[in-house]
Design a protein around this motif. Structure first.
Motif, PDB file in Angstrom:
ATOM      1  N   ARG A   1       2.809  -2.531   0.203  1.00  0.00           N
ATOM      2  CA  ARG A   1       2.837  -3.979   0.428  1.00  0.00           C
ATOM      3  C   ARG A   1       2.466  -4.330   1.871  1.00  0.00           C
ATOM      4  O   ARG A   1       2.592  -3.514   2.778  1.00  0.00           O
ATOM      5  N   GLN A   2       2.038  -5.559   2.051  1.00  0.00           N
ATOM      6  CA  GLN A   2       1.841  -6.100   3.395  1.00  0.00           C
ATOM      7  C   GLN A   2       3.145  -6.787   3.782  1.00  0.00           C
ATOM      8  O   GLN A   2       3.409  -7.917   3.379  1.00  0.00           O
ATOM      9  N   LEU A   3       3.981  -6.105   4.537  1.00  0.00           N
ATOM     10  CA  LEU A   3       5.291  -6.642   4.881  1.00  0.00           C
ATOM     11  C   LEU A   3       5.179  -7.740   5.925  1.00  0.00           C
ATOM     12  O   LEU A   3       4.336  -7.685   6.831  1.00  0.00           O
ATOM     13  N   THR A   4       6.042  -8.739   5.807  1.00  0.00           N
ATOM     14  CA  THR A   4       6.101  -9.787   6.816  1.00  0.00           C
ATOM     15  C   THR A   4       6.811  -9.256   8.052  1.00  0.00           C
ATOM     16  O   THR A   4       7.478  -8.211   8.016  1.00  0.00           O
TER      17      THR A   4
ATOM     18  N   GLU B   1      13.843   6.143  -6.152  1.00  0.00           N
ATOM     19  CA  GLU B   1      13.763   6.009  -4.698  1.00  0.00           C
ATOM     20  C   GLU B   1      12.368   6.333  -4.167  1.00  0.00           C
ATOM     21  O   GLU B   1      11.878   5.662  -3.251  1.00  0.00           O
ATOM     22  N   ALA B   2      11.730   7.337  -4.737  1.00  0.00           N
ATOM     23  CA  ALA B   2      10.369   7.650  -4.309  1.00  0.00           C
ATOM     24  C   ALA B   2       9.417   6.523  -4.702  1.00  0.00           C
ATOM     25  O   ALA B   2       8.539   6.130  -3.924  1.00  0.00           O
ATOM     26  N   GLY B   3       9.615   5.981  -5.900  1.00  0.00           N
ATOM     27  CA  GLY B   3       8.783   4.869  -6.337  1.00  0.00           C
ATOM     28  C   GLY B   3       8.986   3.630  -5.491  1.00  0.00           C
ATOM     29  O   GLY B   3       8.026   2.913  -5.174  1.00  0.00           O
ATOM     30  N   ALA B   4      10.221   3.363  -5.102  1.00  0.00           N
ATOM     31  CA  ALA B   4      10.517   2.207  -4.251  1.00  0.00           C
ATOM     32  C   ALA B   4       9.814   2.345  -2.909  1.00  0.00           C
ATOM     33  O   ALA B   4       9.192   1.396  -2.412  1.00  0.00           O
ATOM     34  N   ALA B   5       9.907   3.518  -2.288  1.00  0.00           N
ATOM     35  CA  ALA B   5       9.271   3.732  -0.984  1.00  0.00           C
ATOM     36  C   ALA B   5       7.754   3.583  -1.079  1.00  0.00           C
ATOM     37  O   ALA B   5       7.123   2.978  -0.206  1.00  0.00           O
ATOM     38  N   ARG B   6       7.198   4.097  -2.150  1.00  0.00           N
ATOM     39  CA  ARG B   6       5.747   3.982  -2.340  1.00  0.00           C
ATOM     40  C   ARG B   6       5.346   2.522  -2.510  1.00  0.00           C
ATOM     41  O   ARG B   6       4.338   2.068  -1.946  1.00  0.00           O
ATOM     42  N   ALA B   7       6.134   1.784  -3.283  1.00  0.00           N
ATOM     43  CA  ALA B   7       5.827   0.370  -3.512  1.00  0.00           C
ATOM     44  C   ALA B   7       5.908  -0.436  -2.223  1.00  0.00           C
ATOM     45  O   ALA B   7       5.051  -1.294  -1.953  1.00  0.00           O
ATOM     46  N   VAL B   8       6.921  -0.177  -1.407  1.00  0.00           N
ATOM     47  CA  VAL B   8       7.068  -0.919  -0.150  1.00  0.00           C
ATOM     48  C   VAL B   8       5.919  -0.596   0.797  1.00  0.00           C
ATOM     49  O   VAL B   8       5.354  -1.495   1.434  1.00  0.00           O
ATOM     50  N   ALA B   9       5.573   0.686   0.896  1.00  0.00           N
ATOM     51  CA  ALA B   9       4.490   1.084   1.796  1.00  0.00           C
ATOM     52  C   ALA B   9       3.142   0.524   1.351  1.00  0.00           C
ATOM     53  O   ALA B   9       2.213   0.427   2.155  1.00  0.00           O
TER      54      ALA B   9
ATOM     55  N   ILE C   1      15.228  -0.653   1.353  1.00  0.00           N
ATOM     56  CA  ILE C   1      13.880  -0.222   0.964  1.00  0.00           C
ATOM     57  C   ILE C   1      13.582  -0.655  -0.464  1.00  0.00           C
ATOM     58  O   ILE C   1      12.500  -1.178  -0.763  1.00  0.00           O
ATOM     59  N   ALA C   2      14.557  -0.472  -1.356  1.00  0.00           N
ATOM     60  CA  ALA C   2      14.363  -0.887  -2.745  1.00  0.00           C
ATOM     61  C   ALA C   2      14.162  -2.396  -2.849  1.00  0.00           C
ATOM     62  O   ALA C   2      13.320  -2.877  -3.623  1.00  0.00           O
ATOM     63  N   GLU C   3      14.919  -3.150  -2.057  1.00  0.00           N
ATOM     64  CA  GLU C   3      14.788  -4.611  -2.099  1.00  0.00           C
ATOM     65  C   GLU C   3      13.416  -5.056  -1.610  1.00  0.00           C
ATOM     66  O   GLU C   3      12.814  -5.987  -2.163  1.00  0.00           O
ATOM     67  N   LEU C   4      12.892  -4.375  -0.587  1.00  0.00           N
ATOM     68  CA  LEU C   4      11.589  -4.736  -0.037  1.00  0.00           C
ATOM     69  C   LEU C   4      10.445  -4.432  -1.000  1.00  0.00           C
ATOM     70  O   LEU C   4       9.340  -4.927  -0.830  1.00  0.00           O
ATOM     71  N   ALA C   5      10.727  -3.617  -2.019  1.00  0.00           N
ATOM     72  CA  ALA C   5       9.697  -3.343  -3.021  1.00  0.00           C
ATOM     73  C   ALA C   5       9.358  -4.595  -3.812  1.00  0.00           C
ATOM     74  O   ALA C   5       8.282  -4.695  -4.419  1.00  0.00           O
ATOM     75  N   GLY C   6      10.293  -5.559  -3.833  1.00  0.00           N
ATOM     76  CA  GLY C   6      10.039  -6.827  -4.512  1.00  0.00           C
ATOM     77  C   GLY C   6      10.087  -6.743  -6.021  1.00  0.00           C
ATOM     78  O   GLY C   6       9.472  -7.567  -6.711  1.00  0.00           O
TER      79      GLY C   6
ATOM     80  N   GLY D   1       2.157   1.731   6.416  1.00  0.00           N
ATOM     81  CA  GLY D   1       1.425   1.455   5.182  1.00  0.00           C
ATOM     82  C   GLY D   1       0.828   2.692   4.557  1.00  0.00           C
ATOM     83  O   GLY D   1      -0.309   2.677   4.062  1.00  0.00           O
ATOM     84  N   ARG D   2       1.616   3.786   4.520  1.00  0.00           N
ATOM     85  CA  ARG D   2       1.133   5.061   3.970  1.00  0.00           C
ATOM     86  C   ARG D   2       1.974   5.428   2.749  1.00  0.00           C
ATOM     87  O   ARG D   2       2.987   6.132   2.862  1.00  0.00           O
ATOM     88  N   PRO D   3       1.605   4.955   1.565  1.00  0.00           N
ATOM     89  CA  PRO D   3       2.424   5.157   0.351  1.00  0.00           C
ATOM     90  C   PRO D   3       2.701   6.612   0.016  1.00  0.00           C
ATOM     91  O   PRO D   3       3.840   6.971  -0.308  1.00  0.00           O
TER      92      PRO D   3
END
Length: 237
Positions: free
Chosen positions: A125-128, A115-123, A161-166, A212-214
């Protein structure tokens, strides 16, 4: 009985709690005190003032923790000259789960990594705009959830959040891990004050991701997970 509890055990259960999740840690510590028999059924806990000093938290935090556990049937408040907070007699039976300490450590350790890794990965990314809107919608849904729906919507936010990590394999692992954790969470009551605390932490997680703060997102998730982990260990361990 209380008089026969070894001093080292007393010092352990009454040691200061961590600062990040004071309410959840205080609830868990009081449950441990009851489960270990440091205070026997029908006996009184130390005063709120005393507990606050031992745990190094505010009296309001202790009062909230006691209120939650009274609502859950673990404690009883009595007024008057001989009043105070007493351990219920009988104490609610612990959840019957085929669960070892090693399994609990394994699943919760993996949960922190995923979960921490997922949040870091999403933050990172440049989200649409569509992705940002989806995250905001999931977040708002948790805030608006009635108690009976809270855990389900909370889960959906974490999975979003995990899904947005791509990373498809990350989502699969996190989904399996979350299902196991949810089965354990369902074994004890949902605490109202814990919901309020969880909502505040969700605010921090989502804000860090959208900004955008991982590192901030990762830190916020770990703090959030520590709260439910404290409750799991308190009620189930």
């Amino acid at each position: 009985m209380t008089a026969h509890v070894p001093p080292d055990v007393r010092r352990t259960v009454y040691r200061p709690v961590r600062g990040g999740n004071a309410l959840e840690d205080t609830v868990a510590r009081i449950v441990q005190t009851v489960r270990l028999g440091v205070v026997a059924p029908g006996e009184s806990l130390p005063s709120e003032r005393d507990l606050a000093a031992r745990y190094e938290v505010s009296r309001d935090t202790v009062r909230q923790a006691i209120g939650e556990l009274a609502d859950a049937g673990y404690l009883e408040r009595r007024r008057g000259r001989y009043g105070g907070t007493f351990v219920a007699d009988p104490v609610p039976a612990p959840a019957r789960l085929e669960l070892t300490a090693a399994e609990l450590d394994d699943v919760l350790g993996l949960r922190r990594v995923l979960e921490a890794g997922a949040a870091r990965a999403v933050a990172s990314r440049q989200l649409t705009e569509a992705e940002r809107a989806e995250l905001r919608a999931r977040h708002a849904a948790v805030h608006a959830a009635p108690e009976a729906e809270y855990r389900r919507r909370d889960t959906l936010l974490h999975l979003a959040i995990a899904e947005l990590a791509g990373i498809p394999s990350l989502l699969a692992l996190l989904t399996e891990n979350r299902a196991r954790v949810n089965a354990w969470l369902d074994a004890f009551p949902l605490l109202a004050r814990s919901i309020e605390h969880s909502d505040i932490q969700h605010d921090r997680i989502v804000a860090a991701i959208l900004a955008g703060r991982p590192e901030a997102a990762e830190t916020a998730v770990l703090e959030h997970l520590a709260g439910s982990e404290a409750l799991l260990r308190g009620f189930l361990a």
